[in-house]
Design an enzyme around this catalytic site. Sequence first.
Site, PDB file in Angstrom:
ATOM      1  N   HIS A   1      -2.292  -9.562  12.397  1.00 55.69           N
ATOM      2  CA  HIS A   1      -1.731  -8.343  11.829  1.00 55.69           C
ATOM      3  C   HIS A   1      -1.416  -7.412  13.004  1.00 55.69           C
ATOM      4  CE1 HIS A   1      -1.063  -4.717   9.712  1.00 55.69           C
ATOM      5  NE2 HIS A   1      -2.194  -4.152  10.082  1.00 55.69           N
TER       6      HIS A   1
ATOM      7  N   CYS B   1      -3.436  -3.306   4.553  1.00 55.25           N
ATOM      8  CA  CYS B   1      -2.485  -4.298   5.074  1.00 55.25           C
ATOM      9  C   CYS B   1      -2.894  -5.740   4.770  1.00 55.25           C
ATOM     10  CB  CYS B   1      -2.328  -4.122   6.581  1.00 55.25           C
ATOM     11  SG  CYS B   1      -1.903  -2.445   7.044  1.00 55.25           S
TER      12      CYS B   1
ATOM     13  N   GLU C   1       0.840  -1.189   0.000  1.00 51.02           N
ATOM     14  CA  GLU C   1       0.000   0.000   0.000  1.00 51.02           C
ATOM     15  C   GLU C   1       0.882   1.249   0.000  1.00 51.02           C
ATOM     16  OE1 GLU C   1      -2.095   0.875   3.772  1.00 51.02           O
ATOM     17  OE2 GLU C   1      -1.355  -1.072   4.444  1.00 51.02           O
TER      18      GLU C   1
HETATM   19  N1  COA Z   1       1.866   3.523  30.767  1.00 51.12           N
HETATM   20  C1  COA Z   1       1.233   2.459  30.216  1.00 51.12           C
HETATM   21  N2  COA Z   1       0.237   2.596  29.293  1.00 51.12           N
HETATM   22  C2  COA Z   1      -0.093   3.842  28.910  1.00 51.12           C
HETATM   23  C3  COA Z   1       0.541   4.988  29.452  1.00 51.12           C
HETATM   24  C4  COA Z   1       1.568   4.787  30.423  1.00 51.12           C
HETATM   25  N3  COA Z   1       2.209   5.819  30.971  1.00 51.12           N
HETATM   26  N4  COA Z   1      -0.014   6.084  28.870  1.00 51.12           N
HETATM   27  C5  COA Z   1      -0.954   5.640  27.996  1.00 51.12           C
HETATM   28  N5  COA Z   1      -1.014   4.290  28.042  1.00 51.12           N
HETATM   29  C6  COA Z   1      -1.871   3.404  27.230  1.00 51.12           C
HETATM   30  C7  COA Z   1      -3.295   3.883  27.110  1.00 51.12           C
HETATM   31  O1  COA Z   1      -4.064   3.524  28.240  1.00 51.12           O
HETATM   32  C8  COA Z   1      -3.720   3.173  25.839  1.00 51.12           C
HETATM   33  O2  COA Z   1      -4.001   1.827  26.136  1.00 51.12           O
HETATM   34  P1  COA Z   1      -5.350   1.122  25.580  1.00 51.12           P
HETATM   35  O3  COA Z   1      -5.256   1.187  24.101  1.00 51.12           O
HETATM   36  O4  COA Z   1      -5.261  -0.249  26.116  1.00 51.12           O
HETATM   37  O5  COA Z   1      -6.480   1.932  26.094  1.00 51.12           O
HETATM   38  C9  COA Z   1      -2.453   3.174  24.998  1.00 51.12           C
HETATM   39  O6  COA Z   1      -1.372   3.425  25.904  1.00 51.12           O
HETATM   40  C10 COA Z   1      -2.414   4.251  23.938  1.00 51.12           C
HETATM   41  O7  COA Z   1      -2.687   5.487  24.530  1.00 51.12           O
HETATM   42  P2  COA Z   1      -3.606   6.551  23.819  1.00 51.12           P
HETATM   43  O8  COA Z   1      -3.726   7.738  24.676  1.00 51.12           O
HETATM   44  O9  COA Z   1      -4.868   5.874  23.382  1.00 51.12           O
HETATM   45  O10 COA Z   1      -2.667   6.877  22.570  1.00 51.12           O
HETATM   46  P3  COA Z   1      -2.867   7.826  21.345  1.00 51.12           P
HETATM   47  O11 COA Z   1      -4.054   8.710  21.454  1.00 51.12           O
HETATM   48  O12 COA Z   1      -1.558   8.471  21.149  1.00 51.12           O
HETATM   49  O13 COA Z   1      -3.151   6.815  20.103  1.00 51.12           O
HETATM   50  C11 COA Z   1      -2.829   5.025  18.561  1.00 51.12           C
HETATM   51  C12 COA Z   1      -2.506   5.586  19.941  1.00 51.12           C
HETATM   52  C13 COA Z   1      -2.288   3.589  18.461  1.00 51.12           C
HETATM   53  C14 COA Z   1      -4.351   4.974  18.356  1.00 51.12           C
HETATM   54  C15 COA Z   1      -2.155   5.946  17.482  1.00 51.12           C
HETATM   55  O14 COA Z   1      -0.767   5.827  17.618  1.00 51.12           O
HETATM   56  C16 COA Z   1      -2.527   5.561  16.055  1.00 51.12           C
HETATM   57  O15 COA Z   1      -3.552   6.024  15.554  1.00 51.12           O
HETATM   58  N6  COA Z   1      -1.717   4.751  15.355  1.00 51.12           N
HETATM   59  C17 COA Z   1      -2.024   4.215  14.042  1.00 51.12           C
HETATM   60  C18 COA Z   1      -2.777   2.917  14.201  1.00 51.12           C
HETATM   61  C19 COA Z   1      -2.960   2.224  12.893  1.00 51.12           C
HETATM   62  O16 COA Z   1      -2.008   2.053  12.201  1.00 51.12           O
HETATM   63  N7  COA Z   1      -4.188   1.835  12.519  1.00 51.12           N
HETATM   64  C20 COA Z   1      -4.492   1.325  11.205  1.00 51.12           C
HETATM   65  C21 COA Z   1      -3.889   0.043  10.846  1.00 51.12           C
HETATM   66  S1  COA Z   1      -4.766  -1.377  11.360  1.00 51.12           S
END
Ligand code: COA
Length: 387
Positions: A233, A111, A79
């Site tokens: 994945h 993917c 992709e």
């Molecule tokens: N210690 C441990 N865990 C922690 C933490 C800390 N200090 N701070 C945050 N976390 C956890 C959160 O609780 C959350 O866990 P959960 O998902 O089990 O609820 C996780 O870390 C992520 O935190 P969050 O605040 O939700 O992160 P974010 O708003 O930065 O977003 C993603 C994270 C993954 C959604 C973002 O990086 C993203 O959009 N990535 C792309 C994903 C992708 O590729 N999708 C399409 C392909 S399938």
Amino acid sequence: MNIGIDKIGFFTPHLYLDMKDLAQARNEDPNKYLIGIGQSKMAVIPPTQDVISMAANAADQILTAEDKEKIDMILFATESGVDNSKSGAVYLQRLLGFKNQVRVVEMKQACYAATAAIHFAHGHIAMNPDSKVLVIGADNARYGLKTKGEVTQGGGAAAMLISRNPRILSIQDDATFWAEDVMDFWRPLGHDEALVDGKYSTNVYLDFFKHVFDEYQAKTGFDISKFDALCFHLPYTKEGYKALKIAIEGADPTVAANLTREFENVRKYSNQIGNLYTGSLYLGFLSLLENANDLKAGMRIGLYSYGSGAQGEFYSGLLRPGFEKQIKHQAFQNVLDARQRLTVEEYEKVYNSRIKDEKTRMLDIESDPAKYVFAGVKDYQRQYLRK
Ligand code: COA
């Protein structure tokens, strides 16, 4: 007829970023990245590598002259392709020295496409038992500096040789799939970076898993206890862990503990590379093979493939007698350990240095130790070299 994965190879470039360094630079708690997202390192793709060169480097590790003679189809799943018309597969025809009597095509569904390619290869071999098919899943996962998706970048290529009487995994005719037109992740024409609604995407990924896994159990009569390992994945490894928890909910505690232990082997390499898009599921499978100590011939491996937009699929494979002879224990860990660590400043510089829509520019290929490199563009024609 037994058809499946006869060989599997993988390539990721020689550069990485440590997630603790990125967390510090982005004012985040490192545990958010290490535990919350489940990533410890991330592959950094130099300008001298793209999906074609990474695919060539992955395929080169597994193919013999005899394989190349038998291969009559190359399915290139990506992709992050480099041309709107010409397929990645046709570059490989010359670069890797395939015969001209070969079908070359590029496939896309986020993917997911490498999984479709494996099934198409399966059908082709069922009709042409003596042929072999090369399936590639190659991508450069880019979300943009200082975006929420930044921590889930990465890249690399998985190359698989699909054949009759495979030596690693026999693919079963048991797939269940689910497609729905949703906007969880996409990359509009002209955009270099993906757009993603990350939380929504995670929910769709998990919903689709429930759809296909429930249907799989109803269709086959197999419950979770029939599986010895589950591969997912892994856009980031925590996402696969969330799917695993759904799969083992209510399972016998021993079964749940075994699958959880194997999942740590599945995610070991992805944790150090990051997202790979099309190759991700198969990197997890390779990671399982190279890191688990208790796999045996005949064991059933479940594979969950997901491609945003979106398509989900669940299918299984059985480990073939003698599969362990095709695997070198933790071999790829040595490759990962030999990579060069970048500072955040260096990573940002590399990130911004790739060729995009330029007519002519040649790159410094000496700093890239890989055998196959992208050397630049001349009159919009991409130049690939074997060093
Ligand atoms: N210690 C441990 N865990 C922690 C933490 C800390 N200090 N701070 C945050 N976390 C956890 C959160 O609780 C959350 O866990 P959960 O998902 O089990 O609820 C996780 O870390 C992520 O935190 P969050 O605040 O939700 O992160 P974010 O708003 O930065 O977003 C993603 C994270 C993954 C959604 C973002 O990086 C993203 O959009 N990535 C792309 C994903 C992708 O590729 N999708 C399409 C392909 S399938």
